[in-house]
Write a protein that holds these residues in place. Sequence first.
Motif, PDB file in Angstrom:
ATOM      1  N   GLY A  47      44.395   5.170  58.964  1.00 59.20           N
ATOM      2  CA  GLY A  47      42.947   5.116  58.915  1.00 59.20           C
ATOM      3  C   GLY A  47      42.396   4.626  60.236  1.00 59.20           C
ATOM      4  N   HIS A  48      41.181   5.051  60.548  1.00 57.89           N
ATOM      5  CA  HIS A  48      40.496   4.548  61.738  1.00 57.89           C
ATOM      6  C   HIS A  48      39.254   3.817  61.255  1.00 57.89           C
ATOM      7  N   LEU A  49      39.301   2.482  61.308  1.00 56.30           N
ATOM      8  CA  LEU A  49      38.277   1.657  60.688  1.00 56.30           C
ATOM      9  C   LEU A  49      37.312   1.016  61.668  1.00 56.30           C
ATOM     10  N   HIS A  50      37.663   1.000  62.934  1.00 54.42           N
ATOM     11  CA  HIS A  50      36.805   0.357  63.938  1.00 54.42           C
ATOM     12  C   HIS A  50      36.521   1.379  65.029  1.00 54.42           C
ATOM     13  N   ILE A  51      35.563   2.237  64.734  1.00 54.29           N
ATOM     14  CA  ILE A  51      35.236   3.329  65.648  1.00 54.29           C
ATOM     15  C   ILE A  51      33.733   3.577  65.575  1.00 54.29           C
ATOM     16  N   HIS A  52      33.038   3.286  66.654  1.00 52.54           N
ATOM     17  CA  HIS A  52      31.598   3.550  66.722  1.00 52.54           C
ATOM     18  C   HIS A  52      31.404   5.050  66.970  1.00 52.54           C
ATOM     19  N   HIS A  53      30.701   5.711  66.063  1.00 53.60           N
ATOM     20  CA  HIS A  53      30.774   7.164  66.030  1.00 53.60           C
ATOM     21  C   HIS A  53      30.329   7.824  67.329  1.00 53.60           C
TER      22      HIS A  53
ATOM     23  N   CYS B  40      40.413  13.251  64.884  1.00 57.92           N
ATOM     24  CA  CYS B  40      41.111  12.424  63.892  1.00 57.92           C
ATOM     25  C   CYS B  40      42.288  13.181  63.295  1.00 57.92           C
ATOM     26  N   ALA B  41      42.035  14.425  62.880  1.00 53.91           N
ATOM     27  CA  ALA B  41      43.077  15.213  62.222  1.00 53.91           C
ATOM     28  C   ALA B  41      44.282  15.407  63.132  1.00 53.91           C
ATOM     29  N   VAL B  42      44.032  15.661  64.404  1.00 54.62           N
ATOM     30  CA  VAL B  42      45.118  15.913  65.359  1.00 54.62           C
ATOM     31  C   VAL B  42      46.007  14.682  65.512  1.00 54.62           C
ATOM     32  N   GLU B  43      45.426  13.496  65.385  1.00 51.72           N
ATOM     33  CA  GLU B  43      46.172  12.262  65.663  1.00 51.72           C
ATOM     34  C   GLU B  43      46.698  11.575  64.406  1.00 51.72           C
ATOM     35  N   GLY B  44      46.662  12.271  63.272  1.00 51.93           N
ATOM     36  CA  GLY B  44      47.239  11.706  62.064  1.00 51.93           C
ATOM     37  C   GLY B  44      46.319  10.786  61.301  1.00 51.93           C
ATOM     38  N   VAL B  45      45.036  10.791  61.625  1.00 53.16           N
ATOM     39  CA  VAL B  45      44.069   9.993  60.880  1.00 53.16           C
ATOM     40  C   VAL B  45      43.695  10.756  59.613  1.00 53.16           C
ATOM     41  N   VAL B  46      43.945  10.147  58.477  1.00 52.72           N
ATOM     42  CA  VAL B  46      43.612  10.792  57.203  1.00 52.72           C
ATOM     43  C   VAL B  46      42.324  10.239  56.616  1.00 52.72           C
ATOM     44  N   TYR B  47      41.862   9.107  57.164  1.00 56.01           N
ATOM     45  CA  TYR B  47      40.608   8.500  56.715  1.00 56.01           C
ATOM     46  C   TYR B  47      39.938   7.848  57.910  1.00 56.01           C
ATOM     47  N   ALA B  48      38.651   8.116  58.104  1.00 59.67           N
ATOM     48  CA  ALA B  48      37.886   7.472  59.167  1.00 59.67           C
ATOM     49  C   ALA B  48      36.659   6.812  58.565  1.00 59.67           C
ATOM     50  N   GLU B  49      36.404   5.587  58.989  1.00 55.92           N
ATOM     51  CA  GLU B  49      35.228   4.843  58.543  1.00 55.92           C
ATOM     52  C   GLU B  49      34.354   4.619  59.772  1.00 55.92           C
ATOM     53  N   PHE B  50      33.531   5.614  60.060  1.00 59.22           N
ATOM     54  CA  PHE B  50      32.736   5.588  61.287  1.00 59.22           C
ATOM     55  C   PHE B  50      31.601   4.571  61.197  1.00 59.22           C
TER      56      PHE B  50
ATOM     57  N   ALA C 220      40.534   2.151  68.032  1.00 58.84           N
ATOM     58  CA  ALA C 220      40.176   2.467  69.415  1.00 58.84           C
ATOM     59  C   ALA C 220      38.809   1.944  69.832  1.00 58.84           C
ATOM     60  N   ASP C 221      37.942   1.569  68.868  1.00 56.49           N
ATOM     61  CA  ASP C 221      36.633   0.993  69.165  1.00 56.49           C
ATOM     62  C   ASP C 221      35.679   2.036  69.765  1.00 56.49           C
ATOM     63  N   ASP C 222      35.792   2.274  71.065  1.00 52.65           N
ATOM     64  CA  ASP C 222      34.893   3.203  71.771  1.00 52.65           C
ATOM     65  C   ASP C 222      35.701   4.048  72.756  1.00 52.65           C
ATOM     66  N   PRO C 223      36.380   5.082  72.275  1.00 56.71           N
ATOM     67  CA  PRO C 223      37.319   5.824  73.120  1.00 56.71           C
ATOM     68  C   PRO C 223      36.702   6.411  74.387  1.00 56.71           C
ATOM     69  N   VAL C 224      35.480   6.927  74.310  1.00 53.50           N
ATOM     70  CA  VAL C 224      34.905   7.573  75.491  1.00 53.50           C
ATOM     71  C   VAL C 224      34.661   6.570  76.617  1.00 53.50           C
TER      72      VAL C 224
END
Length: 337
Positions: free
Chosen positions: A22-28, A88-98, A278-282
Motif C-alpha cells: 500500500g502507498h499511504l503517505h503520498i500527496h496526490h 502504482c500498478a507498475v510498482e506493485g501498489v495494490v492500494y493507494a490512500e492519496f 514516497a511522500d512527494d515523488p516529483v
Amino acid sequence: MTDTTADLQSAPLRDLSALPKGHLHIHHEAAIRPTTLMDMAEAEGITITIPTEFDDFSDFSATYRGMLRVLSKKENFFRLVDESIEGCAVEGVVYAEFGASPQFYVDTFGSLEESLEAMLEACAASGEKWGVEIGLMITVDRTESVEAANQLAHLAAAYAGRGVVSLGLANDERGYPAAKFAEAFAIAKEAGLLSTPHAGELEGPDYVLEALDVLHADRILHGVRSATDPALVARLAEDGVCLDVCPTSNVLLSAVDGFGTHPLVTLLEAGVRCSINADDPVLFGPSILDEYEVSRTTLGLTDEQLADCAWSSIDCSGASDSLKESARAGITAWLAS
C-alpha cells in the motif's frame, strides 16, 4: 566458503515490484511524473523548477504552490489521476490512500463537493482500469483556520464509505500544534474515518503524543522523531499505531541527519508498525519502489522486515477487507518465493 554460503550469496533478490504493498503517505499532486509536469507547465506558459535540494520546508511549499497552478486545469488534473494510478500498478501498489485537497480545486470544479466528487469518480475509474484500490485522505492544512478544518471534516464525513477513508493534517508543524483541530478529527472519527495526521517530522515526540492524545491518531504520517523517546516508542508498539515513514523525504527535509541515522530499523526492531512511502515523488525523486530499494540496500531492512512494512501498509489502511485478504496472501507468497 561453503557451497551453501556461495549459493545464498549468488541467489537473486526477491523482486520488490512483486511485493503487494500500500502507498499511504503520498500527496496526490506530487505523484505527477516530472515529464508530465514539465509538458503541462510549458503548455500553460508557467515556469516550474523542480529543486534538487531543500534549504527549508518553506522551499518545498513554494514549489508545491507552483504545481497547483498547472493542475488547476481539468484535463491536467485528470491526467495526473490516471498516470499516478498507472504508476502504482507498475510498482506493485495494490492500494493507494492519496492525500487529497479538494479545497485546491474549487475554482476548477465549482465547489468543495464538486471537487471531491470529481476526484472520487476519476480515482474509481482509473483504479478499476489499472487494478488498484483507491481511498482518499482528505487533508486539513494546519496553518489554516479551525473553521476551514471543520468544513473539510464535515465534507469527509459525508463521503465516508464512498471513497473517503481518512482525515489527514499536513503542512509545517513548527508553530502549528495539532490540538486546535480536535473538533475536526472528532467529526471524522465519529463518521468511522481513520485519523492520520502528520506529526514528528519537523517537531519532536511531544507533537506525536499530541496527535495520539488529542486527535486519537490511528496512523502517524512520518513520526520518525518518536525514536528519541523510548516511552513513546513503547506506546506506539503496544497500541499498534503505524508510522507512515518516507526515508528520502526525511533526509531531504532534515527530519533526520542522513540515511545513516534514519530510525526505521530501530523502530521496527522495537515492535513499531511502519509503512514505507514516497511522500512527494516529483519533488524528492524516489518512487515508492525506489524507497523500498533504499530501505533494503541503504537502511538494511531484511526481506522479512520489508514484508512486515508491506503488510502494515495494507492492514493499517482504509482498504477493503477483500483487498486486505488478497494482499496478505500475496505477501506470504512473496516471502515464500
